[in-house]
Design a protein around this motif. Sequence first.
Motif, PDB file in Angstrom:
ATOM      1  N   GLY A 144     -42.806 -45.113 -26.379  1.00 38.93           N
ATOM      2  CA  GLY A 144     -42.736 -45.886 -27.611  1.00 38.93           C
ATOM      3  C   GLY A 144     -42.136 -47.254 -27.381  1.00 38.93           C
ATOM      4  N   VAL A 145     -41.261 -47.699 -28.275  1.00 33.53           N
ATOM      5  CA  VAL A 145     -40.600 -49.000 -28.194  1.00 33.53           C
ATOM      6  C   VAL A 145     -41.650 -50.099 -28.055  1.00 33.53           C
ATOM      7  N   SER A 146     -42.699 -50.030 -28.897  1.00 32.63           N
ATOM      8  CA  SER A 146     -43.785 -50.990 -28.782  1.00 32.63           C
ATOM      9  C   SER A 146     -43.366 -52.397 -29.180  1.00 32.63           C
ATOM     10  N   ASP A 147     -42.282 -52.508 -29.941  1.00 32.41           N
ATOM     11  CA  ASP A 147     -41.881 -53.834 -30.425  1.00 32.41           C
ATOM     12  C   ASP A 147     -40.738 -54.422 -29.612  1.00 32.41           C
ATOM     13  N   TRP A 148     -40.482 -53.884 -28.407  1.00 24.25           N
ATOM     14  CA  TRP A 148     -39.313 -54.371 -27.660  1.00 24.25           C
ATOM     15  C   TRP A 148     -39.435 -55.849 -27.311  1.00 24.25           C
ATOM     16  N   ALA A 149     -40.645 -56.310 -26.994  1.00 25.18           N
ATOM     17  CA  ALA A 149     -40.804 -57.710 -26.618  1.00 25.18           C
ATOM     18  C   ALA A 149     -40.469 -58.631 -27.784  1.00 25.18           C
ATOM     19  N   ARG A 150     -40.951 -58.269 -28.966  1.00 24.99           N
ATOM     20  CA  ARG A 150     -40.650 -59.086 -30.149  1.00 24.99           C
ATOM     21  C   ARG A 150     -39.160 -59.085 -30.435  1.00 24.99           C
ATOM     22  N   ARG A 151     -38.521 -57.920 -30.326  1.00 18.89           N
ATOM     23  CA  ARG A 151     -37.092 -57.827 -30.625  1.00 18.89           C
ATOM     24  C   ARG A 151     -36.260 -58.606 -29.616  1.00 18.89           C
ATOM     25  N   LEU A 152     -36.788 -58.775 -28.410  1.00 18.49           N
ATOM     26  CA  LEU A 152     -36.067 -59.556 -27.400  1.00 18.49           C
ATOM     27  C   LEU A 152     -36.422 -61.037 -27.445  1.00 18.49           C
ATOM     28  N   GLY A 153     -37.232 -61.442 -28.416  1.00 14.63           N
ATOM     29  CA  GLY A 153     -37.550 -62.851 -28.590  1.00 14.63           C
ATOM     30  C   GLY A 153     -38.608 -63.378 -27.656  1.00 14.63           C
ATOM     31  N   ARG A 155     -42.450 -64.312 -26.425  1.00 14.04           N
ATOM     32  CA  ARG A 155     -43.741 -64.669 -26.991  1.00 14.04           C
ATOM     33  C   ARG A 155     -44.798 -63.641 -26.586  1.00 14.04           C
ATOM     34  N   ALA A 156     -45.896 -63.643 -27.308  1.00 15.35           N
ATOM     35  CA  ALA A 156     -46.957 -62.665 -27.031  1.00 15.35           C
ATOM     36  C   ALA A 156     -47.499 -62.824 -25.617  1.00 15.35           C
ATOM     37  N   ASP A 157     -47.672 -64.071 -25.159  1.00 17.29           N
ATOM     38  CA  ASP A 157     -48.206 -64.275 -23.810  1.00 17.29           C
ATOM     39  C   ASP A 157     -47.216 -63.821 -22.746  1.00 17.29           C
ATOM     40  N   ALA A 159     -45.060 -61.341 -23.148  1.00 18.02           N
ATOM     41  CA  ALA A 159     -45.113 -59.878 -23.174  1.00 18.02           C
ATOM     42  C   ALA A 159     -46.334 -59.374 -22.415  1.00 18.02           C
ATOM     43  N   ARG A 160     -47.482 -60.039 -22.586  1.00 18.99           N
ATOM     44  CA  ARG A 160     -48.689 -59.619 -21.867  1.00 18.99           C
ATOM     45  C   ARG A 160     -48.504 -59.775 -20.362  1.00 18.99           C
ATOM     46  N   GLY A 161     -47.867 -60.874 -19.964  1.00 16.87           N
ATOM     47  CA  GLY A 161     -47.634 -61.091 -18.542  1.00 16.87           C
ATOM     48  C   GLY A 161     -46.723 -60.034 -17.946  1.00 16.87           C
ATOM     49  N   LEU A 162     -45.702 -59.628 -18.695  1.00 23.74           N
ATOM     50  CA  LEU A 162     -44.800 -58.590 -18.212  1.00 23.74           C
ATOM     51  C   LEU A 162     -45.500 -57.241 -18.153  1.00 23.74           C
ATOM     52  N   SER A 163     -46.365 -56.961 -19.133  1.00 24.82           N
ATOM     53  CA  SER A 163     -47.085 -55.696 -19.128  1.00 24.82           C
ATOM     54  C   SER A 163     -47.978 -55.573 -17.905  1.00 24.82           C
ATOM     55  N   SER A 164     -48.505 -56.704 -17.445  1.00 23.49           N
ATOM     56  CA  SER A 164     -49.413 -56.664 -16.304  1.00 23.49           C
ATOM     57  C   SER A 164     -48.702 -56.347 -14.998  1.00 23.49           C
ATOM     58  N   VAL A 165     -47.376 -56.607 -14.927  1.00 22.09           N
ATOM     59  CA  VAL A 165     -46.643 -56.339 -13.683  1.00 22.09           C
ATOM     60  C   VAL A 165     -45.793 -55.075 -13.771  1.00 22.09           C
ATOM     61  N   SER A 166     -45.644 -54.519 -14.985  1.00 19.06           N
ATOM     62  CA  SER A 166     -44.707 -53.406 -15.159  1.00 19.06           C
ATOM     63  C   SER A 166     -45.145 -52.153 -14.413  1.00 19.06           C
ATOM     64  N   ASN A 167     -46.451 -51.958 -14.242  1.00 20.06           N
ATOM     65  CA  ASN A 167     -46.926 -50.719 -13.630  1.00 20.06           C
ATOM     66  C   ASN A 167     -46.735 -50.683 -12.127  1.00 20.06           C
TER      67      ASN A 167
END
Length: 235
Positions: A144-153, A155-157, A159-167
């Motif tokens: 879950g915690v789908s809104d963590w990026a927004r809560r940490l301030g 931007r959408a881009d 968050a997308r960049g971090l998602s691409s390296v998280s795996n």
Amino acid sequence: AFVRRGRLEDHYLSLIAEIQARCDPQPHDPWPNHRISSGASLAVSLAAYTAVGGLPPMPVGEDAALTHVLKCAGFKVRHAMDVCVSTSCRLDGRAPGGAAETMRHRRDVPDAPCDADIEPALAAVRRALWKGVLRRQHAGDEPGVSDWARRLGLRADQARGLSSVSNHAAFEDFWLRVAALSPMLNRRPVLRPSDLPRQIERAEMCLRVLRRVRDETAVRGDTSRRSGSRATVAA
């Protein structure tokens, strides 16, 4: 004054270490532990040392940098309390900006700033809580915690960049990227020894809450186990 300062810092760092251990527990590095990366007390396997390219080529701070690159490479670091070493307290050293120069400066300027990684208690709690949440998510235990990026301030881009390296990135590497981008997690100005008594009070207050939460969780877990046992017997 120099000795008093050291004792204040040591006490505060021990409180922060417990906060981090309770908010972001790690089985390989259980509490009690510490958060010091002093070269004289480091032990590392040859395989791990070779895998990260050896000691980082830095004029100072190479011990902490080695610990950092090991974590980012996915190796586990244990901060054991039973490791004790004696090092020189010389005030004239070889490396500009090294330990000797730092001690000499703190002797001459009793309220000189603390190390840059010593931050206010509430900021340390916030960082530790978020690190624990994101570590669980990175491991897949808490999808879950789908809104963590927004809560940490972020931007959408971002968050997308971090998602691409998280795996494929080790968690420590992923966490450093998050902390560098988030305005909520950027480190505050460093503290001075004169700031530490108030920060110690705040850290102790936060720990009382964290310990109480742990005790209440343990009681609830024990009650659930007992209820489950009774139900099994009754069935």
